[in-house]
Enzyme design. Structure first.
Site, PDB file in Angstrom:
ATOM      1  N   GLY A   3       0.856  -1.194   0.000  1.00 43.84           N
ATOM      2  CA  GLY A   3       0.000   0.000   0.000  1.00 43.84           C
ATOM      3  C   GLY A   3       0.885   1.235   0.000  1.00 43.84           C
ATOM      4  CB  ALA A   4       4.333   1.696  -1.256  1.00 46.53           C
ATOM      5  CG  ASP A  38      -4.061   9.204   3.535  1.00 48.85           C
ATOM      6  OD1 ASP A  38      -3.676  10.316   3.172  1.00 48.85           O
ATOM      7  OD2 ASP A  38      -4.562   8.963   4.652  1.00 48.85           O
ATOM      8  CG  HIS A  49      -2.008   6.188  15.666  1.00 49.73           C
ATOM      9  ND1 HIS A  49      -3.278   5.872  15.278  1.00 49.73           N
ATOM     10  CD2 HIS A  49      -2.042   7.499  15.983  1.00 49.73           C
ATOM     11  CE1 HIS A  49      -4.040   6.951  15.348  1.00 49.73           C
ATOM     12  NE2 HIS A  49      -3.318   7.963  15.783  1.00 49.73           N
ATOM     13  CG  HIS A  89      -7.433   4.974  18.600  1.00 46.12           C
ATOM     14  ND1 HIS A  89      -6.422   4.147  18.198  1.00 46.12           N
ATOM     15  CD2 HIS A  89      -7.831   5.633  17.476  1.00 46.12           C
ATOM     16  CE1 HIS A  89      -6.226   4.286  16.891  1.00 46.12           C
ATOM     17  NE2 HIS A  89      -7.073   5.177  16.432  1.00 46.12           N
TER      18      HIS A  89
END
Ligand code: BG6
Length: 513
Positions: free
Chosen positions: A31-32, A35, A201, A263
């Site tokens: 997926g380089a 986004d 993240h 998250h």
């Protein structure tokens, strides 16, 4: 500010520093052309490279469908690095290690070519055959990619002597319990758990990591961290942004899947988990899973008492007119996807018996903020006849995750003077004022951990299953009836009225509005 007058000073620096070494490795980013790669991954790799945090022996291959040449791909990557002119040489050195492999995710031939490229580059860069595969594609092709690289021999099981092969998988890991379990089943044909790095993240954010350090390296907080002293806990993740350019993904996911399953529950687990016996990846994650399993199931027939589901209508955000969610580009005009969720939860264990956790997250809210407020109980008795005990503001400990990262603790004090007046004051700690350095970007930290074989901050499958399992009833109910319980809120507000009611009916109120 004059250091002597600063409200907080560092009195002992770096008492205990642990630094692990990254190991030589090659990265492949699937997926380089997407986004995430452009906004986060290439800039993170470059920052790590610039600060000499990556191993000296490393290279990066971008794998995507676009018919780019190596030169075109390097130009693309160069555009994402945000490097200044005086960094041109550094950026050039980085780009010399960047390569491109055009391929389809369902083509064994293309994965075969990739394997050949990897062999040559390992040889050239002396990376000992170690690999990190980063799945930055839409989730629909995760299974296909893992099968492709597995069959091409690119996922040898890790051994002490090496080589090793780790796979970083972006969220969403499944869309519910069934699909998450099926995905796990499929990828475990090729990967062992110690090779799978499920990334959230938020776990890489400095302020999030500090929650655990704060709780378990200060002896004064842990004794009061329980139902005897804490009245309730609030977690708010408010964004002013809308869906941006991710309408396709977001309109299928919604706020519950996008923010809560990952998250929000990660933050909650850090605040509420028991102290792990040691800071070891397994012990630490065991405690998080135990917490997830202690969440009290929400009664299906009383969902509305515990969960609020909203979608933004038109409004003003930061003074600018903003369209309704249904009028955003790429969103279905009759979409019933929620952009806001508020929830009241209980943790059924000894520590948290009876303590409500109020969680809310939404897009197009009044202000961008992520914070956790730990609200302590009111004093048990007032020594002043004119004012009752619960009229004093309770002590509130706030972890400001972003922006303006810091911690504050409010307390009552006498206003100086002849009269007896009380004031509520705050002890404030602000990361940037004190440490005077920018925190490391979350993706940098997590990529670095993966090069060091450290899974501590990554999510284990049992946590994924625990959180999806908990959310299952809500998802089923919402999927059974289109628009079930969906209430509107104006863009630029703090969410629907029902969210205010959720907490105010318990005689509490949202903090920070
Ligand atoms: C992502 C969500 O995981 O987190 C986005 O998919 C959200 O919808 C983002 O905007 C928030 O992350 P941060 O780091 O900007 O708070």
């Amino acid at each position: 500010m004059d250091e002597a007058k600063a409200p907080l000073r560092i009195i002992a620096h770096d008492q205990f520093c642990v630094e692990k070494k990254s190991q030589p490795c090659g990265f492949v980013i699937y997926g380089a052309s997407g986004d995430l790669s452009h906004r986060k991954l290439f800039p993170a790799l470059y920052e790590l490279f610039k600060n000499s945090l990556l191993p000296a022996a490393f290279f990066v291959i971008g794998f995507a469908r676009k018919p780019w040449s190596e030169t075109e791909f390097r130009q693309e990557v160069a555009g994402t690095l945000g490097s200044s002119e005086d960094e041109a040489q550094k950026a050039g050195e980085f780009l010399e290690r960047v390569f491109y492999c055009q391929g389809d995710y369902d083509s064994s031939e293309d994965f075969g070519r990739l394997a050949g490229m990897l062999r040559d580059l390992h040889e050239r860069f002396k990376t000992r055959g170690n690999m990190i595969h980063y799945l930055a594609t839409p989730a629909e092709v995760y299974q296909m990619i893992v099968a492709g690289i597995g069959k091409a021999g690119l996922t040898p099981h890790n051994t002490a002597e090496g080589p090793w092969s780790n796979v970083i998988i972006e969220k969403p890991f499944g869309a519910d319990l069934v699909s998450a379990t099926a995905l796990q089943h499929a990828i475990s044909e090729h990967l062992r758990e110690e090779q799978i790095y499920r990334i959230d993240h938020y776990m890489g954010k400095e302020t999030v990591q500090n929650i655990l350090m704060f709780r378990f390296t200060n002896s004064i907080f842990e004794p009061v961290w329980n139902h005897q002293h804490i009245d309730h806990i609030q977690i708010t993740m408010a964004e002013t942004l809308g869906v941006e350019h991710r309408a396709g993904y977001y309109d299928c996911a919604g706020a519950l899947r996008d923010m809560f399953q990952n998250h929000m529950f990660q933050l909650m687990s850090l605040v509420a988990m028991e102290p792990p016996q040691g800071f070891d990846p397994q012990l630490y994650r065991d405690e998080k899973v135990r917490l997830a399993r202690s969440l009290r199931p929400i009664p299906e027939d009383r969902l509305d008492e515990f969960v609020v589901r909203g979608q933004y209508g038109p409004g003003k955000v930061d003074g600018i007119d903003t369209a309704a969610y249904r009028n955003e580009a790429g969103i279905r005009p009759d979409s019933n996807t929620e952009t806001f969720v508020a929830m009241k939860l209980f943790v059924d264990n000894w520590r948290w018996a009876g303590v409500p956790f109020y969680l809310r997250s939404g897009k197009r809210m009044a202000r961008q903020t992520t914070e956790i407020a730990v609200v302590f109980k009111s004093i048990p008795h007032s020594i002043f006849p004119q004012i009752s005990a619960n009229q004093f503001s309770p002590n509130v400990l706030i972890f400001r995750i972003q922006p303006d990262e810091g911690i504050s603790l409010s307390f009552e004090a006498k206003h100086p003077g002849p009269k007896l007046c009380m004031a509520t004051l705050k002890l404030e700690f602000n990361y940037k004022d004190i440490f005077r350095e920018e925190p490391m970007e979350a993706y940098e930290r997590l990529i670095l951990d993966c090069t060091q074989g450290d899974q501590t901050l990554f999510v284990r499958q049992d946590m994924i299953e625990g959180t999806w399992g908990f959310l299952g009833k809500i998802i089923n109910r919402w999927e059974a009836g289109p628009g079930e319980g969906l209430v509107p809120y104006p863009a630029g507000s703090w969410g629907p009225e029902a969210s205010r009611m959720l907490i105010e009916k318990d005689d509490r109120r949202w903090i920070g509005e």
